[in-house]
Scaffold this active site. Sequence first.
Site, PDB file in Angstrom:
ATOM      1  N   HIS A 275     -38.032 -33.987 -45.191  1.00 55.05           N
ATOM      2  CA  HIS A 275     -39.080 -35.001 -45.365  1.00 55.05           C
ATOM      3  C   HIS A 275     -38.469 -36.240 -46.026  1.00 55.05           C
ATOM      4  O   HIS A 275     -38.107 -37.193 -45.336  1.00 55.05           O
ATOM      5  CB  HIS A 275     -40.215 -34.393 -46.176  1.00 55.05           C
ATOM      6  N   HIS A 315     -38.066 -38.324 -34.327  1.00 54.87           N
ATOM      7  CA  HIS A 315     -39.182 -38.205 -35.269  1.00 54.87           C
ATOM      8  C   HIS A 315     -40.213 -37.279 -34.653  1.00 54.87           C
ATOM      9  O   HIS A 315     -40.391 -37.279 -33.442  1.00 54.87           O
ATOM     10  CB  HIS A 315     -39.804 -39.591 -35.521  1.00 54.87           C
ATOM     11  N   ASP A 371     -35.433 -43.887 -41.702  1.00 56.57           N
ATOM     12  CA  ASP A 371     -34.344 -43.483 -42.585  1.00 56.57           C
ATOM     13  C   ASP A 371     -32.974 -43.946 -42.101  1.00 56.57           C
ATOM     14  O   ASP A 371     -31.993 -43.840 -42.835  1.00 56.57           O
ATOM     15  CB  ASP A 371     -34.321 -41.958 -42.722  1.00 56.57           C
TER      16      ASP A 371
HETATM   17  N1  ACO Z   1     -29.998 -35.831 -32.617  1.00 58.68           N
HETATM   18  C1  ACO Z   1     -29.720 -35.152 -31.477  1.00 58.68           C
HETATM   19  N2  ACO Z   1     -30.627 -34.457 -30.783  1.00 58.68           N
HETATM   20  C2  ACO Z   1     -31.880 -34.429 -31.265  1.00 58.68           C
HETATM   21  C3  ACO Z   1     -32.240 -35.109 -32.420  1.00 58.68           C
HETATM   22  C4  ACO Z   1     -31.253 -35.829 -33.119  1.00 58.68           C
HETATM   23  N3  ACO Z   1     -31.525 -36.503 -34.223  1.00 58.68           N
HETATM   24  N4  ACO Z   1     -33.561 -34.917 -32.664  1.00 58.68           N
HETATM   25  C5  ACO Z   1     -34.000 -34.141 -31.672  1.00 58.68           C
HETATM   26  N5  ACO Z   1     -32.990 -33.841 -30.816  1.00 58.68           N
HETATM   27  C6  ACO Z   1     -33.075 -33.082 -29.577  1.00 58.68           C
HETATM   28  C7  ACO Z   1     -33.219 -31.595 -29.844  1.00 58.68           C
HETATM   29  O1  ACO Z   1     -31.956 -30.945 -29.877  1.00 58.68           O
HETATM   30  C8  ACO Z   1     -34.041 -31.175 -28.649  1.00 58.68           C
HETATM   31  O2  ACO Z   1     -33.189 -31.128 -27.525  1.00 58.68           O
HETATM   32  P1  ACO Z   1     -33.404 -29.985 -26.387  1.00 58.68           P
HETATM   33  O3  ACO Z   1     -34.728 -30.320 -25.776  1.00 58.68           O
HETATM   34  O4  ACO Z   1     -32.240 -30.137 -25.472  1.00 58.68           O
HETATM   35  O5  ACO Z   1     -33.419 -28.667 -27.116  1.00 58.68           O
HETATM   36  C9  ACO Z   1     -34.994 -32.341 -28.429  1.00 58.68           C
HETATM   37  O6  ACO Z   1     -34.291 -33.485 -28.952  1.00 58.68           O
HETATM   38  C10 ACO Z   1     -36.316 -32.188 -29.164  1.00 58.68           C
HETATM   39  O7  ACO Z   1     -36.050 -31.861 -30.529  1.00 58.68           O
HETATM   40  P2  ACO Z   1     -37.114 -31.202 -31.507  1.00 58.68           P
HETATM   41  O8  ACO Z   1     -36.401 -30.650 -32.697  1.00 58.68           O
HETATM   42  O9  ACO Z   1     -38.019 -30.299 -30.767  1.00 58.68           O
HETATM   43  O10 ACO Z   1     -37.945 -32.471 -31.931  1.00 58.68           O
HETATM   44  P3  ACO Z   1     -38.892 -32.592 -33.166  1.00 58.68           P
HETATM   45  O11 ACO Z   1     -39.872 -33.634 -32.818  1.00 58.68           O
HETATM   46  O12 ACO Z   1     -39.424 -31.281 -33.627  1.00 58.68           O
HETATM   47  O13 ACO Z   1     -37.893 -33.096 -34.319  1.00 58.68           O
HETATM   48  C11 ACO Z   1     -36.943 -34.301 -36.076  1.00 58.68           C
HETATM   49  C12 ACO Z   1     -38.099 -34.212 -35.071  1.00 58.68           C
HETATM   50  C13 ACO Z   1     -36.955 -33.066 -36.993  1.00 58.68           C
HETATM   51  C14 ACO Z   1     -37.184 -35.531 -36.972  1.00 58.68           C
HETATM   52  C15 ACO Z   1     -35.608 -34.414 -35.319  1.00 58.68           C
HETATM   53  O14 ACO Z   1     -35.629 -35.506 -34.426  1.00 58.68           O
HETATM   54  C16 ACO Z   1     -34.414 -34.517 -36.255  1.00 58.68           C
HETATM   55  O15 ACO Z   1     -33.922 -33.473 -36.727  1.00 58.68           O
HETATM   56  N6  ACO Z   1     -33.917 -35.765 -36.515  1.00 58.68           N
HETATM   57  C17 ACO Z   1     -32.834 -35.970 -37.444  1.00 58.68           C
HETATM   58  C18 ACO Z   1     -33.303 -35.861 -38.877  1.00 58.68           C
HETATM   59  C19 ACO Z   1     -34.089 -37.084 -39.311  1.00 58.68           C
HETATM   60  O16 ACO Z   1     -33.661 -38.216 -39.110  1.00 58.68           O
HETATM   61  N7  ACO Z   1     -35.239 -36.841 -39.967  1.00 58.68           N
HETATM   62  C20 ACO Z   1     -36.054 -37.951 -40.506  1.00 58.68           C
HETATM   63  C21 ACO Z   1     -37.379 -38.043 -39.856  1.00 58.68           C
HETATM   64  S1  ACO Z   1     -38.226 -39.460 -40.480  1.00 58.68           S
HETATM   65  C22 ACO Z   1     -39.014 -38.994 -41.897  1.00 58.68           C
HETATM   66  O17 ACO Z   1     -39.241 -37.845 -42.154  1.00 58.68           O
HETATM   67  C23 ACO Z   1     -39.405 -40.034 -42.872  1.00 58.68           C
END
Ligand code: ACO
Length: 436
Positions: A275, A315, A371
Amino acid sequence: MNAHSLTIIDNRTGISYEIPIKYGTYPGYGASINALELRQIKASADDFGLLTYDPGYTNTASCKSSVTFLDGERGTLQYRGYPIEQLAEHSTYLETAYLLQYGELPDAVQLAAWRKDIGLHTFVHENIKKLINSFRHDAHPMGTLVGTVGALSTFYPDAKNIHDESCRQKQVWRLIAKMPTLAAFAYRHSRGLPYVYPDDNLSYVGNFMNMLWKISELKYQPNPVLEKAIDVLFILHADHEQNCSTSAMRAVGSSYTDPFSASSAAIAALYGPQHGGANEAVLRMLNDIGSVDQVPNFIKSVKSGEGGRLMGFGHRVYKSYDPRAKICKKIAYDVFAVTGANPLIDIALELERIALADDYFISRHLYPNVDFYSGLIYQAMGFPVGMFPVLFAIPRTAGWLAQWQECLLDPEQKIARPRQVYCGNQVRDYVPMHKR
Ligand code: ACO
């Protein structure tokens, strides 16, 4: 048959149910059914009725709210109807905090009174200093904040009077006013520096900077560019509808505990790396990449799954460019003009350039989130990474409080108490020790 309804046929019984569909402000966003309507759907007369299963509440509206609107598909964020871009350009954090609490922008008299009331509550009881002193020198400032904000409930026992409007009002002033003081004291403690008392002749952010960075000067003069940058970052972080920490604030507040205890829980939720800690992860990632020429290799490793995720991208709700990230990127340049460029910015820009043109990221709707740039800005200003989530918690307090009051005043709200799908053992007899 009502056109705005859902017809459900239970194939276990052949019975058909008509369930009304309700709408929010934007008909295309937030059409919902009342989950309790599903309880009438039973396989037999003694059946409990149908539940929805939604771990992480990914598709469950837990409340009706008029505080913040967010459309992740279109990259839209509005507080009380005002687009975040306009607020970032024209408003101040304190004015935005007022807007979040009361639903309307203040006029000049209201804003002056709001500023004055908050300015009157910036000091903390001297025992809070003793409390902070009792933390280890290397205590994470977020842990210190969880503890000290929770402790405030013991200093203000009147805060328990949550059904009294004027009492709630006072706690709102206190919390918004004291968060920068507690955050700055936690920072000074970690540095072994003496605490600096609030200076209410400065702006909200200017005073925060004073408490963080004043050394021996008689009157601290905040750099106006950095003051403005922090103020805009505070606006961007002031609310984000039903995220994890806000949901914690509402859930804990729904038991009618005082707002200091509920805010402490919200800060604890924000503390988690999923978060409030992602900007720290971005910095670690940029440091690991090391140089611009390593970016293509890093992208390759992310795509193959070996290099982990591209932090600061993607996100849960934004499936296009996070509108806050665009503003953050601009602020970064304003700040670097004062502090000197953060050497990691070139790596970040190259990552963004390559990722936004790469089918892996495009097809998964992965764009920079807030972020991606905020950590670079805070680092350039001299903040240690441990302060990053604290810099998130200070402004989010305004959102938490607005949502907490909305929850308390909503006649449809009840104590938060989700259901479960029980998957454990059926009833069985206790086995005495000698038979196990
Ligand atoms: N880099 C590479 N691949 C990614 C990323 C990423 N940052 N985020 C998602 N993916 C890919 C996943 O591997 C998945 O691929 P697949 O379909 O081949 O398996 C697909 O995109 C969907 O990913 P999910 O995890 O299902 O997406 P979700 O919406 O649940 O995740 C999250 C959102 C947790 C923010 C994710 O994008 C992530 O981990 N990002 C990096 C961490 C980050 O920056 N967090 C800050 C969020 S902003 C905030 O909280 C203020």
